[in-house]
Design a protein around this motif. Structure first.
Motif, mmCIF file in Angstrom:
data_model
loop_
_atom_site.group_PDB
_atom_site.id
_atom_site.type_symbol
_atom_site.label_atom_id
_atom_site.label_comp_id
_atom_site.label_asym_id
_atom_site.label_seq_id
_atom_site.Cartn_x
_atom_site.Cartn_y
_atom_site.Cartn_z
ATOM 1 N N LEU A 1 -10.085 3.893 -6.258
ATOM 2 C CA LEU A 1 -10.645 3.743 -4.873
ATOM 3 C C LEU A 1 -9.915 2.637 -4.166
ATOM 4 N N ASP A 2 -9.367 1.542 -4.834
ATOM 5 C CA ASP A 2 -8.802 0.415 -4.585
ATOM 6 C C ASP A 2 -7.168 0.963 -4.174
ATOM 7 N N ALA B 1 -3.707 2.446 0.318
ATOM 8 C CA ALA B 1 -2.711 3.349 0.872
ATOM 9 C C ALA B 1 -3.174 3.708 2.197
ATOM 10 N N LEU B 2 -4.256 3.919 2.698
ATOM 11 C CA LEU B 2 -4.814 4.305 4.089
ATOM 12 C C LEU B 2 -4.474 3.190 4.825
ATOM 13 N N GLY C 1 0.782 -1.248 -0.147
ATOM 14 C CA GLY C 1 -0.101 0.012 -0.158
ATOM 15 C C GLY C 1 0.651 1.314 -0.036
ATOM 16 N N GLY C 2 2.214 1.176 0.263
ATOM 17 C CA GLY C 2 3.024 2.381 0.431
ATOM 18 C C GLY C 2 3.324 2.652 -1.098
ATOM 19 N N PHE C 3 4.059 3.718 -1.394
ATOM 20 C CA PHE C 3 4.313 4.019 -2.775
ATOM 21 C C PHE C 3 5.793 4.402 -2.633
ATOM 22 N N ILE C 4 6.220 4.498 -3.988
ATOM 23 C CA ILE C 4 7.804 4.676 -4.113
ATOM 24 C C ILE C 4 7.847 5.995 -4.913
ATOM 25 N N SER C 5 8.863 6.734 -4.830
ATOM 26 C CA SER C 5 8.966 8.021 -5.479
ATOM 27 C C SER C 5 9.273 8.004 -6.689
#
Length: 618
Positions: A432-433, A438-439, A391-395
């Motif tokens: 939305l998914d 992410a949340l 769920g986290g992002f990469i930059s």
């Protein structure tokens, strides 16, 4: 910003005792000038403390006090008082052992979320022979907005920059001179004006004046009923148009925005000009054309929204709504072609994605044109492709985790905004998914360790040879060894951005929770905890919002400059000397470094205003 340059600018040495006993809605008293003395703020040493949001709590929302205890007893009791009368009594709930900030302390909590009658609340606690009482906090509807909204808005007017010299400024390494008058000074000790800084570090660009301009225009337009109900509509419209007018002036004829108006933090002899800069020395560079991530994206969003505000209100600033929209269109078309050229490394990253997406959403709202939706789909797809399985992002295009000290909630907010313009159900559901994952990531990483205050944790890498590399770590505060080479500070803006993201994104998921703000108990608790930290429920028992709460940060003019009511200090950080940002620190001195904790910065009030206006939706 580099403290040594503040010192050269002012030559002042001040000390102020911590401001105590402030009444709500009244400014903190000014500090008295004294000989050079280091202001130092340590963790309170009392054996029993009750920390609580000192500003306002929502009547139908999470309400929690944290108890810190140094002693041997393992049990205690609490009493909740409303307007001086007991309304709740019970046993303290022990929290998991936590030694990261103050070894030897035990932590307990008091949850009085079910106390939904308005009034003035305090929490009294007893453990063994020790007794302690919290600061008082009003409980009401639209709590923080109703209590602080007028002064949060007032901060922007107090921060306006009106020096006539800015009407005729040189551009670095050119023979040109331009009108860059207006806007807002960036911080208490910095008369510079920034759409963004730290661009040379690529992954640290914060959205500064452009974000403020957008939040004000969005609030005045999309949340008109809220501001009107509190008698603030004319005030926010005035400030929104002030911001839009400044963006018009700093839009070059070629189609790019000027990133900064800078004078090396007021260094004597430095020429104030349109320029880029880098590092602790503030070395001038030619990186003065704003990429999407360097404020350009949010400037486009702000102008597009200001055009809608002008059209529907019948008001405008020095320039009219048609001009604002024409500016937004032209700036977007320019950056669509040239954006990578304005990035320090020549490559777009996650910040370009979410700021360009915000620009496109607002252009679509303002025009209804299909081409902006088509481009928004591309930007949203690029942003969503950066999400990892947890769920986290990469930059970047590799494996650098996304972490940001000022706007960590903006990826979710931008995707939530995108869902408002996306008519195709499959595309909307995909977004939305991603928002949902992410949340969940934010909740999971925050709850992964003992965390008595519920402070939002983050993952990061330390720099090696100027680049983030090596093991992915987790912690509470931003790492001090990062790509900027010098910049780390308190994260009041980051916390408010995450509160806003949890509220906006959580509502998009249509869970229809009942724990406050239309969220589930876990989501609402997280959103509330981040604001509570800034508003006094932290280990220092200090409200970072100046003029509100029982205790405010000290005034240190040497490096932190003026303190405005409604301004928010940078806040608490990891311990000095910790590469990873482990431990905890607030204003330990020397005075030349106090900007890291004490200085007010425009993104903090911007994000707080945005968060509380979204939390106030009925």
């Amino acid at each position: 910003m580099p403290a040594a340059l503040h010192a050269r600018k002012t030559g002042l040495h001040l000390m102020a005792a911590l401001v105590a006993g402030l009444s709500l809605m009244h400014p903190a008293p000014a500090a008295a000038q004294t000989p050079a003395t280091t202001v130092s703020v340590s963790l309170p040493g009392e054996p029993l403390l009750v920390q609580i949001n000192q500003v306002a709590l929502e009547r139908r929302g999470p309400k929690r006090a944290i108890v810190e205890y140094t002693g041997q007893a393992t049990e205690g009791t609490y009493t909740v008082l409303r307007d001086g009368k007991p309304v709740r009594h019970g046993a303290l709930r022990p929290l998991p052992p936590f030694t990261g900030w103050s070894p030897g302390k035990r932590y307990f909590s008091v949850d009085f979320s079910d106390a939904e009658q308005g009034g003035e609340y305090r929490v009294e606690v007893g453990i063994g022979k020790q007794r302690a009482t919290s600061a008082s906090v009003p409980v009401r509807d639209q709590a923080v907005f109703a209590t602080t909204g007028a002064q949060l808005l007032g901060y922007f007017k107090r921060s306006r920059h009106t020096d006539e010299a800015d009407r005729d400024l040189p551009i670095f390494q050119t023979s040109r001179r331009v009108n860059a008058w207006g806007g807002w000074q960036d911080a208490g000790g910095d008369k510079g004006k920034y759409l963004s800084h730290l661009g040379y570090a690529n992954y640290f660009n914060p959205q500064q004046a452009s974000m403020a301009a957008w939040v004000l225009a969005y609030g005045a337009h999309a949340r008109r009923a809220l501001f009107a109900a509190h008698g603030l509509q004319a005030q926010i419209e005035d400030e929104a148009f002030w911001g839009a007018d400044y963006l018009h002036r700093i839009l070059d004829a070629e189609g790019y925005f000027y990133t900064t108006v800078f004078d090396q933090w007021g260094t004597p002899g430095a020429v104030r000009m349109v320029t880029g800069y880098e590092g602790a020395a503030g070395t001038y560079t030619t990186l003065y054309r704003s990429a999407f991530r360097a404020g350009g994206g949010m400037a486009i969003a702000a102008l597009a929204r200001a055009s809608m505000l002008a059209r529907e209100s019948g008001r405008h600033g020095e320039f009219d709504g048609a001009t604002y929209l024409a500016d937004a269109r032209r700036a977007y078309e320019h950056l669509r072609r040239f954006n990578p050229q304005y990035c320090a490394d020549g490559k777009e990253n996650i910040i370009d994605d979410y700021t360009a997406l915000m620009a496109l959403v607002e252009l679509h709202h303002a025009t209804g044109e299909q081409r902006y939706l088509d481009d928004a789909r591309e930007r949203a797809a690029s942003l969503m492709a950066r999400q990892q399985s947890d769920g986290g992002f990469i930059s970047d295009g590799g494996s650098r985790p996304y972490y940001h000290a000022a706007e960590a909630g903006l990826p979710v907010i931008s995707l939530s905004a995108y869902t408002d313009i996306e008519p195709e159900q499959a595309r909307r559901q995909h977004a939305l998914d991603v928002i949902g994952r992410a949340l969940e990531h934010e909740l999971d990483i925050t709850d992964a360790v003992a965390n008595p205050y519920g402070y939002a944790r983050q993952r990061f890498q330390l720099t090696q040879d100027g680049k983030a590399a090596g093991e992915v770590l987790e912690g509470f505060f931003i790492p001090h060894r990062n790509e900027t080479g010098y910049w780390w500070q308190g994260e009041s803006a980051r916390l408010a951005s995450l509160s806003a993201a949890m509220v906006i994104g959580g509502r998009k998921l249509a869970n229809h929770g009942t724990a406050g703000y239309g969220l589930s108990a876990r989501q609402a608790g997280y959103a509330q905890a981040q604001l509570d930290w800034t508003l006094g429920r932290n280990p220092y028992g200090m409200s970072m919002l100046y003029g509100f709460g029982a205790k405010n940060p000290p005034t240190v003019l040497e490096s932190a400059g003026e303190m405005f009511v409604g301004g928010i200090s940078n806040g608490i950080t990891g311990a000095v000397g910790s590469d990873t940002g482990a431990g905890i620190s607030f204003a330990p001195g020397p005075d030349s470094e106090q900007w890291r904790w004490v200085e007010q910065w425009i993104p903090h009030t911007t994000w707080m205003l945005f968060a509380v206006m979204e939390m106030s939706r009925q």
